[in-house]
Write a protein that holds these residues in place. Structure first.
Motif, PDB file in Angstrom:
ATOM      1  N   GLU A  29       0.845  -1.188   0.000  1.00 18.21           N
ATOM      2  CA  GLU A  29       0.000   0.000   0.000  1.00 18.21           C
ATOM      3  C   GLU A  29       0.878   1.234   0.000  1.00 18.21           C
ATOM      4  O   GLU A  29       1.786   1.355   0.823  1.00 18.21           O
ATOM      5  CB  GLU A  29      -0.907   0.021   1.237  1.00 18.21           C
ATOM      6  CG  GLU A  29      -2.052  -0.958   1.180  1.00 18.21           C
ATOM      7  CD  GLU A  29      -3.029  -0.755   2.323  1.00 18.21           C
ATOM      8  OE1 GLU A  29      -4.103  -1.383   2.282  1.00 18.21           O
ATOM      9  OE2 GLU A  29      -2.728   0.028   3.253  1.00 18.21           O
ATOM     10  N   LEU A  30       0.583   2.149  -0.891  1.00 18.35           N
ATOM     11  CA  LEU A  30       1.324   3.395  -0.988  1.00 18.35           C
ATOM     12  C   LEU A  30       0.344   4.531  -0.682  1.00 18.35           C
ATOM     13  O   LEU A  30      -0.783   4.538  -1.161  1.00 18.35           O
ATOM     14  CB  LEU A  30       1.898   3.572  -2.400  1.00 18.35           C
ATOM     15  CG  LEU A  30       2.641   2.367  -2.983  1.00 18.35           C
ATOM     16  CD1 LEU A  30       3.144   2.688  -4.379  1.00 18.35           C
ATOM     17  CD2 LEU A  30       3.781   1.925  -2.088  1.00 18.35           C
ATOM     18  N   ARG A  31       0.827   5.512   0.080  1.00 15.93           N
ATOM     19  CA  ARG A  31      -0.071   6.557   0.549  1.00 15.93           C
ATOM     20  C   ARG A  31       0.303   7.913  -0.031  1.00 15.93           C
ATOM     21  O   ARG A  31       1.482   8.211  -0.231  1.00 15.93           O
ATOM     22  CB  ARG A  31      -0.005   6.629   2.074  1.00 15.93           C
ATOM     23  CG  ARG A  31      -0.841   7.737   2.708  1.00 15.93           C
ATOM     24  CD  ARG A  31      -0.587   7.830   4.192  1.00 15.93           C
ATOM     25  NE  ARG A  31      -1.140   9.048   4.762  1.00 15.93           N
ATOM     26  CZ  ARG A  31      -2.228   9.087   5.533  1.00 15.93           C
ATOM     27  NH1 ARG A  31      -2.873   7.964   5.828  1.00 15.93           N
ATOM     28  NH2 ARG A  31      -2.671  10.238   6.012  1.00 15.93           N
ATOM     29  N   CYS A  32      -0.714   8.717  -0.276  1.00 24.08           N
ATOM     30  CA  CYS A  32      -0.510  10.080  -0.777  1.00 24.08           C
ATOM     31  C   CYS A  32      -1.390  11.061  -0.014  1.00 24.08           C
ATOM     32  O   CYS A  32      -2.601  10.854   0.102  1.00 24.08           O
ATOM     33  CB  CYS A  32      -0.852  10.153  -2.270  1.00 24.08           C
ATOM     34  SG  CYS A  32      -0.843  11.820  -2.953  1.00 24.08           S
ATOM     35  N   ASP A  33      -0.760  12.122   0.491  1.00 21.37           N
ATOM     36  CA  ASP A  33      -1.494  13.232   1.121  1.00 21.37           C
ATOM     37  C   ASP A  33      -1.409  14.440   0.201  1.00 21.37           C
ATOM     38  O   ASP A  33      -0.319  15.016   0.053  1.00 21.37           O
ATOM     39  CB  ASP A  33      -0.876  13.589   2.475  1.00 21.37           C
ATOM     40  CG  ASP A  33      -1.287  12.630   3.553  1.00 21.37           C
ATOM     41  OD1 ASP A  33      -0.597  11.607   3.735  1.00 21.37           O
ATOM     42  OD2 ASP A  33      -2.295  12.912   4.212  1.00 21.37           O
ATOM     43  N   PRO A  34      -2.500  14.850  -0.413  1.00 22.34           N
ATOM     44  CA  PRO A  34      -2.432  15.968  -1.363  1.00 22.34           C
ATOM     45  C   PRO A  34      -2.327  17.308  -0.644  1.00 22.34           C
ATOM     46  O   PRO A  34      -2.460  17.387   0.577  1.00 22.34           O
ATOM     47  CB  PRO A  34      -3.765  15.855  -2.093  1.00 22.34           C
ATOM     48  CG  PRO A  34      -4.697  15.276  -1.069  1.00 22.34           C
ATOM     49  CD  PRO A  34      -3.855  14.328  -0.255  1.00 22.34           C
ATOM     50  N   ILE A  35      -2.126  18.336  -1.428  1.00 19.24           N
ATOM     51  CA  ILE A  35      -2.121  19.696  -0.892  1.00 19.24           C
ATOM     52  C   ILE A  35      -3.543  20.034  -0.435  1.00 19.24           C
ATOM     53  O   ILE A  35      -4.517  19.743  -1.147  1.00 19.24           O
ATOM     54  CB  ILE A  35      -1.629  20.691  -1.958  1.00 19.24           C
ATOM     55  CG1 ILE A  35      -0.139  20.437  -2.253  1.00 19.24           C
ATOM     56  CG2 ILE A  35      -1.844  22.134  -1.518  1.00 19.24           C
ATOM     57  CD1 ILE A  35       0.415  21.219  -3.421  1.00 19.24           C
ATOM     58  N   SER A  36      -3.636  20.639   0.738  1.00 20.96           N
ATOM     59  CA  SER A  36      -4.945  20.989   1.274  1.00 20.96           C
ATOM     60  C   SER A  36      -5.700  21.893   0.307  1.00 20.96           C
ATOM     61  O   SER A  36      -5.147  22.871  -0.205  1.00 20.96           O
ATOM     62  CB  SER A  36      -4.758  21.707   2.619  1.00 20.96           C
ATOM     63  OG  SER A  36      -6.001  22.111   3.141  1.00 20.96           O
ATOM     64  N   GLY A  37      -6.959  21.538   0.052  1.00 23.77           N
ATOM     65  CA  GLY A  37      -7.779  22.345  -0.854  1.00 23.77           C
ATOM     66  C   GLY A  37      -7.786  21.850  -2.290  1.00 23.77           C
ATOM     67  O   GLY A  37      -8.638  22.258  -3.097  1.00 23.77           O
ATOM     68  N   HIS A  38      -6.842  20.986  -2.624  1.00 20.67           N
ATOM     69  CA  HIS A  38      -6.829  20.430  -3.983  1.00 20.67           C
ATOM     70  C   HIS A  38      -7.869  19.329  -4.091  1.00 20.67           C
ATOM     71  O   HIS A  38      -7.899  18.404  -3.285  1.00 20.67           O
ATOM     72  CB  HIS A  38      -5.442  19.865  -4.309  1.00 20.67           C
ATOM     73  CG  HIS A  38      -4.454  20.904  -4.680  1.00 20.67           C
ATOM     74  ND1 HIS A  38      -3.179  20.594  -5.115  1.00 20.67           N
ATOM     75  CD2 HIS A  38      -4.552  22.257  -4.720  1.00 20.67           C
ATOM     76  CE1 HIS A  38      -2.542  21.716  -5.402  1.00 20.67           C
ATOM     77  NE2 HIS A  38      -3.342  22.738  -5.163  1.00 20.67           N
ATOM     78  N   THR A  39      -8.709  19.433  -5.112  1.00 16.47           N
ATOM     79  CA  THR A  39      -9.780  18.455  -5.267  1.00 16.47           C
ATOM     80  C   THR A  39      -9.401  17.320  -6.209  1.00 16.47           C
ATOM     81  O   THR A  39     -10.060  16.293  -6.232  1.00 16.47           O
ATOM     82  CB  THR A  39     -11.059  19.134  -5.786  1.00 16.47           C
ATOM     83  OG1 THR A  39     -10.761  19.777  -7.033  1.00 16.47           O
ATOM     84  CG2 THR A  39     -11.565  20.177  -4.790  1.00 16.47           C
ATOM     85  N   ALA A  40      -8.381  17.512  -7.003  1.00 20.88           N
ATOM     86  CA  ALA A  40      -7.971  16.477  -7.957  1.00 20.88           C
ATOM     87  C   ALA A  40      -6.701  15.802  -7.463  1.00 20.88           C
ATOM     88  O   ALA A  40      -5.793  16.462  -6.933  1.00 20.88           O
ATOM     89  CB  ALA A  40      -7.739  17.085  -9.338  1.00 20.88           C
ATOM     90  N   LEU A  41      -6.640  14.486  -7.645  1.00 20.02           N
ATOM     91  CA  LEU A  41      -5.475  13.711  -7.216  1.00 20.02           C
ATOM     92  C   LEU A  41      -5.154  12.686  -8.294  1.00 20.02           C
ATOM     93  O   LEU A  41      -6.066  12.042  -8.844  1.00 20.02           O
ATOM     94  CB  LEU A  41      -5.756  13.034  -5.870  1.00 20.02           C
ATOM     95  CG  LEU A  41      -4.601  12.304  -5.194  1.00 20.02           C
ATOM     96  CD1 LEU A  41      -4.730  12.398  -3.668  1.00 20.02           C
ATOM     97  CD2 LEU A  41      -4.490  10.870  -5.637  1.00 20.02           C
TER      98      LEU A  41
END
Lengths: 114, 112
Positions: A20-32
């Protein structure tokens, strides 16, 4: 502000194991977005999430690959029964919604399947 | 299916020289992105080109977009060693889409 973060930075696993690989996007970004970068294949798109819409899974190479995004924020990419050809750097990116916005990339997870 | 081709794929040049990297793509697109990647690092956004004829400049780098010719260029002026990196262009898969298709990358080495 904080950029896109990914964990782990490196992962070594035996063939046949799940990862499992995890990603935390930039706050407020709706697209990943998830991409894979390897020497032989360059930068390949894997999957894309936009808000509450159904994800675009058109780049997933096989049914061993899946991803989810919980609460519109954190995403997990899961690879089942890993194979040696899965070895690559997995990059996550995020952006504001809408086609004109640039994607900001995380540092990546280097996956090695032995 | 959109195909993106960068030219050249490898470029070695001396400091102080000028050069251009070309990005050709096979289907109509309304915009294009350029990214930089240093060895062992992730991708850093350089330019966002949003319309035909768009030109953006940052320091010694200048990018342009010709949507009619399906061509973008990244011009390097008076190169310095710090610009050594791999450069990627990426148009959207189809016009209006958020999904990008990346070129193969141009590995640029600038020698002192």
């Amino acid at each position: 502000g904080a950029g896109v973060s990914q964990s782990p930075s490196n992962k070594v696993t035996e063939k046949g194991k799940d990862v499992e690989l995890r990603c935390d996007p930039i706050s407020g970004h709706t697209a990943l977005y998830w991409y894979r970068q390897s020497l032989g294949q360059g930068l390949e798109f894997l999957i894309y999430f936009q808000g509450n819409s159904a994800p675009d899974k058109s780049g997933l190479p096989s049914d061993r690959f899946s991803a989810e995004r919980t609460g519109g924020s954190v995403s997990t990419l899961t690879i089942q029964r890993t194979q040696q050809e899965d070895s690559a750097v997995y990059l996550c990116a995020s952006s504001f919604g809408g086609p004109i916005y640039e994607q900001y990339f995380g540092p990546g997870t280097r996956l090695t399947v032995t | 299916e959109l195909k993106v081709e960068q030219n050249p794929l490898f470029l070695s040049m001396q400091e102080g020289k000028n050069y251009t990297i070309y990005c050709n793509y096979s289907t109509t697109s309304d915009r294009l992105y350029w990214y930089r990647q240093d060895p062992g690092k992730s991708l850093e956004s350089l330019f966002v080109l949003l319309s035909n004829g768009a030109v953006k400049q940052e320091g010694r780098l200048m990018a342009s977009l010709d949507t009619k010719a399906r061509l973008s260029t990244l011009h390097i002026t008076a190169a310095v060693h710090d610009l050594s990196a791999t450069y990627f262009c990426a148009p959207p898969e189809v016009q209006g889409a958020q999904k990008l298709v990346f070129g193969q990358g141009t590995r640029l080495t600038i020698n002192p």
